[in-house]
Write an enzyme that holds these catalytic residues in place. Structure first.
Site, PDB file in Angstrom:
ATOM      1  N   GLU A  83      -5.893 -10.930  -1.418  1.00 31.39           N
ATOM      2  CA  GLU A  83      -6.509 -10.808  -0.406  1.00 31.39           C
ATOM      3  C   GLU A  83      -8.059 -10.707  -0.724  1.00 31.39           C
ATOM      4  O   GLU A  83      -8.895 -10.052   0.007  1.00 31.39           O
ATOM      5  CB  GLU A  83      -6.248  -9.397   0.317  1.00 31.39           C
ATOM      6  CG  GLU A  83      -4.788  -9.416   0.930  1.00 31.39           C
ATOM      7  CD  GLU A  83      -4.588  -8.113   1.498  1.00 31.39           C
ATOM      8  OE1 GLU A  83      -5.621  -7.573   2.229  1.00 31.39           O
ATOM      9  OE2 GLU A  83      -3.375  -7.769   1.709  1.00 31.39           O
ATOM     10  N   GLU A 121       0.668  -1.173   0.039  1.00 32.78           N
ATOM     11  CA  GLU A 121       0.193   0.015   0.090  1.00 32.78           C
ATOM     12  C   GLU A 121       0.986   1.182  -0.011  1.00 32.78           C
ATOM     13  O   GLU A 121       0.529   2.078   0.779  1.00 32.78           O
ATOM     14  CB  GLU A 121      -0.964  -0.033   1.318  1.00 32.78           C
ATOM     15  CG  GLU A 121      -1.799  -1.274   1.044  1.00 32.78           C
ATOM     16  CD  GLU A 121      -2.796  -1.456   2.461  1.00 32.78           C
ATOM     17  OE1 GLU A 121      -2.616  -0.677   3.291  1.00 32.78           O
ATOM     18  OE2 GLU A 121      -3.400  -2.311   2.630  1.00 32.78           O
TER      19      GLU A 121
HETATM   20  O1  9MR Z   1      -7.010  -8.887   8.410  1.00 36.86           O
HETATM   21  C1  9MR Z   1      -6.042  -8.266   9.141  1.00 36.86           C
HETATM   22  C2  9MR Z   1      -6.344  -8.145  10.533  1.00 36.86           C
HETATM   23  O2  9MR Z   1      -6.501  -9.231  11.063  1.00 36.86           O
HETATM   24  C3  9MR Z   1      -5.289  -7.357  11.111  1.00 36.86           C
HETATM   25  O3  9MR Z   1      -5.544  -7.055  12.510  1.00 36.86           O
HETATM   26  C4  9MR Z   1      -4.908  -5.931  10.443  1.00 36.86           C
HETATM   27  C5  9MR Z   1      -3.845  -5.330  10.837  1.00 36.86           C
HETATM   28  O4  9MR Z   1      -2.533  -5.881  11.028  1.00 36.86           O
HETATM   29  O5  9MR Z   1      -4.712  -6.280   9.022  1.00 36.86           O
HETATM   30  C6  9MR Z   1      -5.649  -7.087   8.349  1.00 36.86           C
HETATM   31  O6  9MR Z   1      -5.118  -7.221   6.992  1.00 36.86           O
HETATM   32  C7  9MR Z   1      -5.022  -6.308   6.061  1.00 36.86           C
HETATM   33  C8  9MR Z   1      -3.813  -6.657   5.218  1.00 36.86           C
HETATM   34  O7  9MR Z   1      -2.551  -6.951   5.996  1.00 36.86           O
HETATM   35  C9  9MR Z   1      -3.580  -5.434   4.274  1.00 36.86           C
HETATM   36  N1  9MR Z   1      -4.550  -5.226   3.459  1.00 36.86           N
HETATM   37  C10 9MR Z   1      -5.833  -4.790   4.410  1.00 36.86           C
HETATM   38  C11 9MR Z   1      -6.172  -5.922   4.993  1.00 36.86           C
HETATM   39  C12 9MR Z   1      -7.356  -5.603   5.771  1.00 36.86           C
HETATM   40  O8  9MR Z   1      -7.141  -4.607   6.788  1.00 36.86           O
END
Ligand code: 9MR
Length: 411
Positions: free
Chosen positions: A301, A185
């Site tokens: 994702e 990102e």
């Molecule tokens: O799904 C993930 C969640 O469990 C975590 O708490 C969060 C913070 O680390 O990140 C979420 O995953 C993200 C991913 O790493 C990057 N793209 C967006 C995802 C959803 O927020």
């Protein structure tokens, strides 16, 4: 709303949407758009039928593709039935937080000089024991940084902090990873820079070259892993997504022109069930441009939020399934696409329950398996997309020589 949306009142009733309009749960425009998604070319209801009972990983592998999903230590370690289903359906595991700098109060790097690999090691062992490929998420991200980070990082120590992190984390799993999301990102157009880069501490202290640095350090820490740039908001035919696609392409061009060891683009693909502005042709063109740089493509994702969809489960599931199938049909058409990872496997465990809960309080139904771990129409949609995908030349574990000429990776 999409101008091709058209539905008669009779058809709306037949599709189960008319009653919702009458009850005031759905605007007439929305009903039109949603109903269009769940009809086929002849105006018949899409049935999402699949031929046999093979799992998603088997269907994907039959085409030389990977199917996998994200999951958490907490869920895999506490629910044996879920763990069984995970292993049955998935060929790759993405630990959802365990390889991040931190997640809530769980810290991979509790202090600048210490690391705690307990949860990450458990996930790596689970993958090994069950013959799953493993993907690391994420070495560089402006989110999920530990509490000490903000007061510690500065212009003088930023490079050392970043390099040490990548060397230690990627270096601890050398040879074990299928792939790493190296930078996540990094584009944010509303930050209004001409290069489109997001304003993050890394950019502030190291300048735009932090991205190249991260990929180079990752490549030397784990020469076999597929290293990718990962981002969201690249999916739809909207001005914002179009601009972001262009900015991501520019970034990838810049990296490749400097010989950066970036091997793939990760499309996060957090989709919305109520979004009608999907244009398969534009998405394919973008993916073709990415592939022309010599890059692979991985859906990293994938999920479909049902936040604004009708409560009716039958209708909701069909709209979600349609979003999966339409998206994947477009992506898997591109020969450079090597796999599909969903962000979770079962509705029982999804970040969307917190991030995009439904106003009516009904449990979200965004993933291939329902909360009882049963396959639902979203599963069928994935299965159908794999079944229809062209066969890739390369099958699992084929060696590829990449332009940086250093490493091999699985496709
Ligand atoms: O799904 C993930 C969640 O469990 C975590 O708490 C969060 C913070 O680390 O990140 C979420 O995953 C993200 C991913 O790493 C990057 N793209 C967006 C995802 C959803 O927020």
């Amino acid at each position: 709303m999409h101008k091709t949306c058209f539905i008669t009142r009779r058809r709306a009733l037949w599709l189960g949407l008319g009653a919702l309009v009458t009850a005031g749960d759905l605007t007439r425009d929305m009903a039109k758009c949603l109903s269009q998604k769940i009809q086929d070319m002849d105006g018949q209801e899409r049935d999402f039928k699949v031929a046999r009972g093979a799992s998603l990983k088997e269907r994907a592998a039959a085409k030389g593709l990977i199917y996998g999903a994200a999951s958490r230590y907490d869920d895999l370690s506490s629910n044996a039935e879920f763990a069984d289903r995970f292993v049955e359906e998935c060929g790759l595991l993405v630990p959802e937080w365990e390889f991040k700098w931190s997640a809530g109060n769980k810290l991979l790097r509790p202090t600048p000089d210490s690391f705690n690999f307990t949860a990450a090691d458990w996930m790596a062992k689970f993958a090994r024991n069950h013959n799953l490929l493993l993907q690391g998420q994420t070495l560089v991200w402006h989110e999920s940084l530990p509490p000490w980070f903000e007061d510690t990082v500065n212009r003088k120590n930023a490079e050392q902090l970043l390099v040490k992190h990548i060397e230690t984390v990627a270096g601890s799993y050398t040879g074990q990873m299928h792939s790493w999301a190296v930078v996540n990102e990094a584009i944010k157009l509303s930050d209004r820079r001409s290069d489109g880069l997001r304003k993050t501490p890394w950019l502030e202290f190291l300048g735009p070259d932090y991205i190249e640095l991260a990929f180079r350090v990752a490549a030397s820490a784990d020469p076999q892993a597929l290293l990718f740039y990962n981002d969201f908001g690249l999916d739809y035919d909207t001005p914002a997504d179009e601009a972001k696609r262009t900015a991501v392409l520019r970034l990838l061009e810049r990296l490749k022109s400097r010989g950066t060891p970036v091997h793939a683009l990760g499309l996060q693909a957090h989709l919305s069930g109520d979004e009608s502005r999907f244009n398969a042709r534009k998405l394919r063109n973008f993916l073709h441009d990415v592939a022309s740089l010599g890059l692979k493509i991985l859906v990293t994702e994938l999920d479909v939020t049902d936040k604004n969809l009708p409560e009716n489960t039958g209708v909701r599931d069909r709209i979600v399934a349609a979003a999966y199938e339409d998206y994947l049909s477009a992506v898997l058409d591109e020969p450079a696409a090597i796999g599909v990872l969903t962000w979770g496997l079962s509705d029982r465990y999804t970040w969307l329950s917190e991030f995009a809960p439904r106003a009516d309080g009904a449990p979200v139904r965004s993933l291939p398996l329902d909360a009882e771990l049963k396959r639902k129409l979203a599963w069928n949609a994935l299965a159908r997309a794999f079944d229809r995908a062209p066969v890739r030349d390369a099958h699992l574990k084929v060696k590829e020589h990449k332009s940086d000429n250093k490493s091999d990776f699985f496709v």
